[in-house]
Design a protein around this motif. Structure first.
Motif, PDB file in Angstrom:
ATOM      1  N   THR A  15      51.504  35.326  38.060  1.00  0.00           N
ATOM      2  CA  THR A  15      52.322  36.521  37.440  1.00  0.00           C
ATOM      3  C   THR A  15      50.623  37.625  37.855  1.00  0.00           C
ATOM      4  O   THR A  15      50.963  38.272  37.518  1.00  0.00           O
ATOM      5  CB  THR A  15      53.088  36.401  36.175  1.00  0.00           C
ATOM      6  OG1 THR A  15      52.027  36.319  34.461  1.00  0.00           O
ATOM      7  CG2 THR A  15      53.976  36.037  35.837  1.00  0.00           C
ATOM      8  N   SER A  16      49.481  36.794  37.913  1.00  0.00           N
ATOM      9  CA  SER A  16      48.323  37.625  37.923  1.00  0.00           C
ATOM     10  C   SER A  16      48.596  39.639  38.798  1.00  0.00           C
ATOM     11  O   SER A  16      49.586  38.902  39.564  1.00  0.00           O
ATOM     12  CB  SER A  16      47.248  36.837  38.426  1.00  0.00           C
ATOM     13  OG  SER A  16      46.692  36.080  37.492  1.00  0.00           O
ATOM     14  N   ARG A  17      48.272  40.146  38.671  1.00  0.00           N
ATOM     15  CA  ARG A  17      48.034  41.260  38.944  1.00  0.00           C
ATOM     16  C   ARG A  17      47.445  41.348  40.263  1.00  0.00           C
ATOM     17  O   ARG A  17      45.938  40.731  40.142  1.00  0.00           O
ATOM     18  CB  ARG A  17      48.415  42.746  38.455  1.00  0.00           C
ATOM     19  CG  ARG A  17      48.909  42.994  37.751  1.00  0.00           C
ATOM     20  CD  ARG A  17      48.681  44.361  36.435  1.00  0.00           C
ATOM     21  NE  ARG A  17      48.503  45.820  37.090  1.00  0.00           N
ATOM     22  CZ  ARG A  17      47.626  46.293  36.971  1.00  0.00           C
ATOM     23  NH1 ARG A  17      46.415  46.252  37.321  1.00  0.00           N
ATOM     24  NH2 ARG A  17      47.534  47.357  37.239  1.00  0.00           N
ATOM     25  N   ILE A  18      47.423  41.765  41.392  1.00  0.00           N
ATOM     26  CA  ILE A  18      46.650  41.245  42.605  1.00  0.00           C
ATOM     27  C   ILE A  18      46.072  42.305  42.951  1.00  0.00           C
ATOM     28  O   ILE A  18      46.338  43.078  43.572  1.00  0.00           O
ATOM     29  CB  ILE A  18      47.394  40.399  43.407  1.00  0.00           C
ATOM     30  CG1 ILE A  18      47.597  39.155  43.344  1.00  0.00           C
ATOM     31  CG2 ILE A  18      46.084  40.400  44.968  1.00  0.00           C
ATOM     32  CD1 ILE A  18      48.352  38.870  44.166  1.00  0.00           C
ATOM     33  N   GLY A  40      41.216  41.377  34.686  1.00  0.00           N
ATOM     34  CA  GLY A  40      42.369  40.208  34.656  1.00  0.00           C
ATOM     35  C   GLY A  40      43.068  39.688  35.840  1.00  0.00           C
ATOM     36  O   GLY A  40      44.051  40.247  36.176  1.00  0.00           O
ATOM     37  N   ASN A  41      42.142  40.854  36.921  1.00  0.00           N
ATOM     38  CA  ASN A  41      43.186  41.348  37.939  1.00  0.00           C
ATOM     39  C   ASN A  41      42.630  39.995  39.120  1.00  0.00           C
ATOM     40  O   ASN A  41      41.867  39.615  39.057  1.00  0.00           O
ATOM     41  CB  ASN A  41      43.105  42.478  38.830  1.00  0.00           C
ATOM     42  CG  ASN A  41      43.881  43.387  37.825  1.00  0.00           C
ATOM     43  OD1 ASN A  41      45.137  43.500  37.800  1.00  0.00           O
ATOM     44  ND2 ASN A  41      42.850  44.288  37.576  1.00  0.00           N
ATOM     45  N   ASP A  42      43.681  39.289  40.000  1.00  0.00           N
ATOM     46  CA  ASP A  42      43.133  38.715  41.288  1.00  0.00           C
ATOM     47  C   ASP A  42      42.183  39.291  42.235  1.00  0.00           C
ATOM     48  O   ASP A  42      43.154  40.967  42.364  1.00  0.00           O
ATOM     49  CB  ASP A  42      44.012  37.754  41.946  1.00  0.00           C
ATOM     50  CG  ASP A  42      44.034  36.610  40.748  1.00  0.00           C
ATOM     51  OD1 ASP A  42      43.165  36.068  39.707  1.00  0.00           O
ATOM     52  OD2 ASP A  42      45.191  35.337  40.435  1.00  0.00           O
ATOM     53  N   ILE A  43      42.075  39.503  43.285  1.00  0.00           N
ATOM     54  CA  ILE A  43      41.252  39.953  44.615  1.00  0.00           C
ATOM     55  C   ILE A  43      41.527  39.147  45.606  1.00  0.00           C
ATOM     56  O   ILE A  43      41.495  38.151  46.026  1.00  0.00           O
ATOM     57  CB  ILE A  43      40.141  40.085  44.493  1.00  0.00           C
ATOM     58  CG1 ILE A  43      38.934  40.651  42.824  1.00  0.00           C
ATOM     59  CG2 ILE A  43      39.119  41.077  45.012  1.00  0.00           C
ATOM     60  CD1 ILE A  43      39.846  42.368  42.036  1.00  0.00           C
ATOM     61  N   VAL A  44      41.553  40.468  46.426  1.00  0.00           N
ATOM     62  CA  VAL A  44      41.620  40.355  47.610  1.00  0.00           C
ATOM     63  C   VAL A  44      40.250  41.018  48.259  1.00  0.00           C
ATOM     64  O   VAL A  44      40.966  42.856  48.224  1.00  0.00           O
ATOM     65  CB  VAL A  44      42.391  40.240  48.918  1.00  0.00           C
ATOM     66  CG1 VAL A  44      42.753  40.191  49.867  1.00  0.00           C
ATOM     67  CG2 VAL A  44      43.841  39.198  48.660  1.00  0.00           C
ATOM     68  N   GLY A  65      37.086  33.349  37.062  1.00  0.00           N
ATOM     69  CA  GLY A  65      38.256  33.669  36.335  1.00  0.00           C
ATOM     70  C   GLY A  65      39.440  33.447  37.270  1.00  0.00           C
ATOM     71  O   GLY A  65      40.096  33.292  36.541  1.00  0.00           O
ATOM     72  N   ARG A  66      38.928  34.375  38.086  1.00  0.00           N
ATOM     73  CA  ARG A  66      40.240  34.876  38.877  1.00  0.00           C
ATOM     74  C   ARG A  66      39.976  33.981  40.366  1.00  0.00           C
ATOM     75  O   ARG A  66      39.181  33.665  40.683  1.00  0.00           O
ATOM     76  CB  ARG A  66      39.518  36.041  39.102  1.00  0.00           C
ATOM     77  CG  ARG A  66      40.017  37.377  37.779  1.00  0.00           C
ATOM     78  CD  ARG A  66      41.008  36.615  36.407  1.00  0.00           C
ATOM     79  NE  ARG A  66      42.439  37.020  36.880  1.00  0.00           N
ATOM     80  CZ  ARG A  66      42.998  36.717  35.792  1.00  0.00           C
ATOM     81  NH1 ARG A  66      42.656  35.374  35.015  1.00  0.00           N
ATOM     82  NH2 ARG A  66      44.201  35.938  36.040  1.00  0.00           N
ATOM     83  N   ARG A  67      41.606  33.884  41.103  1.00  0.00           N
ATOM     84  CA  ARG A  67      41.514  34.101  42.670  1.00  0.00           C
ATOM     85  C   ARG A  67      40.791  34.972  43.436  1.00  0.00           C
ATOM     86  O   ARG A  67      40.695  36.141  42.674  1.00  0.00           O
ATOM     87  CB  ARG A  67      42.718  33.542  42.941  1.00  0.00           C
ATOM     88  CG  ARG A  67      42.990  32.324  41.962  1.00  0.00           C
ATOM     89  CD  ARG A  67      44.828  32.192  42.450  1.00  0.00           C
ATOM     90  NE  ARG A  67      45.637  30.947  41.403  1.00  0.00           N
ATOM     91  CZ  ARG A  67      46.343  30.580  41.774  1.00  0.00           C
ATOM     92  NH1 ARG A  67      47.183  30.876  42.627  1.00  0.00           N
ATOM     93  NH2 ARG A  67      47.124  29.436  41.304  1.00  0.00           N
ATOM     94  N   ALA A  68      40.534  34.921  44.127  1.00  0.00           N
ATOM     95  CA  ALA A  68      40.194  35.504  45.505  1.00  0.00           C
ATOM     96  C   ALA A  68      40.392  35.552  46.539  1.00  0.00           C
ATOM     97  O   ALA A  68      39.569  33.952  47.148  1.00  0.00           O
ATOM     98  CB  ALA A  68      38.115  35.974  45.278  1.00  0.00           C
ATOM     99  N   ALA A  69      40.159  36.171  47.886  1.00  0.00           N
ATOM    100  CA  ALA A  69      40.405  35.844  48.877  1.00  0.00           C
ATOM    101  C   ALA A  69      39.255  36.511  49.924  1.00  0.00           C
ATOM    102  O   ALA A  69      39.614  38.038  49.618  1.00  0.00           O
ATOM    103  CB  ALA A  69      41.670  36.031  49.252  1.00  0.00           C
TER     104      ALA A  69
END
Length: 266
Positions: A15-18, A40-44, A65-69
């Protein structure tokens, strides 16, 4: 295409915001990426050149602690936008099991001098391509991938309000066009609860336009006298502003020019 995974399963959820940030490998884009991740946001993030820089920023996001692409994108190459959207969709499905993102930050840009008497068609066309045509066409391409209730943040400049260096007249004028388009887009996307705003940085210490605002103490000191807060801004000041505009608390603010200049030339 490069991706990074989260440090632990506990640090991210489905449910993370991207957020997608163009030109997120350096300068204001880097600070925006890190501020969004810290919120608290994941990132592209995209880069035109500087793949190593982009990978380092992605690692910094991961450390938070967030995801990244990371995806390569030339915002002047409008013919590649459909393929970019396809690649982005694949990344969203693979890493987040989603088909949408929540935040689009149109940040990528550059400065070029256009003093009267020395303006060339090529320079004008290059500035328009990056700061207007690319922003409009990329946003149009990605709007179907933006979740209802999402955020679009365009990048303007304080120079669209006050007159600064005459050599930046064309750049500033194009940013004025971005602000007008921002209002029209906000009206059009209101039914989907998508807010559209423009952040307008003032004098900020980056390498933009040759880096004088970062490196030349004489220039910095002179500008400090016309800034209410008494100093040139830092990239993190703009990053924090973008993260605030992107937050869920800003759902009732749309179609606005939000200047982040420390009160420059009030």
């Amino acid at each position: 295409m490069t991706t990074t995974e989260p440090t632990t399963a506990e640090t991210t959820t489905a449910t993370s915001r991207i957020a997608l940030v163009t030109g997120g490998n350096r300068g204001l884009g880097r600070s925006e990426v890190l501020a969004l991740a810290a919120a608290g946001n994941d990132i592209v993030l995209t880069y035109r050149s500087g793949e190593d820089q982009a990978a380092q920023v992605a690692d910094a996001v991961r450390a938070l602690g967030r995801r990244a692409a990371v995806l390569q994108l030339d915002t002047t190459a409008t013919g590649t936008f459909e393929q970019f959207a396809t690649d982005l969709t694949a990344v969203l499905r693979e890493q987040w099991q989603r088909n949408t993102l929540d935040i689009l930050v149109n940040n990528a840009g550059f400065a070029a001098p256009t003093p009267l008497g020395g303006i060339t068609v090529d320079t004008v066309n290059s500035l328009v391509a990056v700061h207007f045509t690319g922003v409009v066409m990329l946003t149009q391409t990605l709007v179907p991938l933006l979740a209802d209730g999402g955020r679009i943040i365009n990048t303007s400049t304080g120079l669209a309000r006050f007159v600064g260096d005459f050599g930046l007249s064309v750049y500033a004028s194009i940013k004025g066009a971005v602000e007008v388009w921002t209002r029209y887009l906000a009206q059009e996307l209101g039914a989907r609860r998508i807010t559209v705003n423009a952040v307008a940085p003032g004098a900020t210490a980056t390498d933009f336009g040759g880096g004088s605002l970062r490196d030349d103490e004489q220039v910095r000191s002179g500008l400090a006298t016309v800034i209410a807060m008494g100093h040139v801004g830092l990239p993190d000041d703009i990053g924090a502003a973008v993260a605030a505009i992107a937050s869920e608390n800003m759902s009732w603010v749309t179609g606005q020019r939000i200047e982040a200049s420390g009160g420059m030339r009030l």
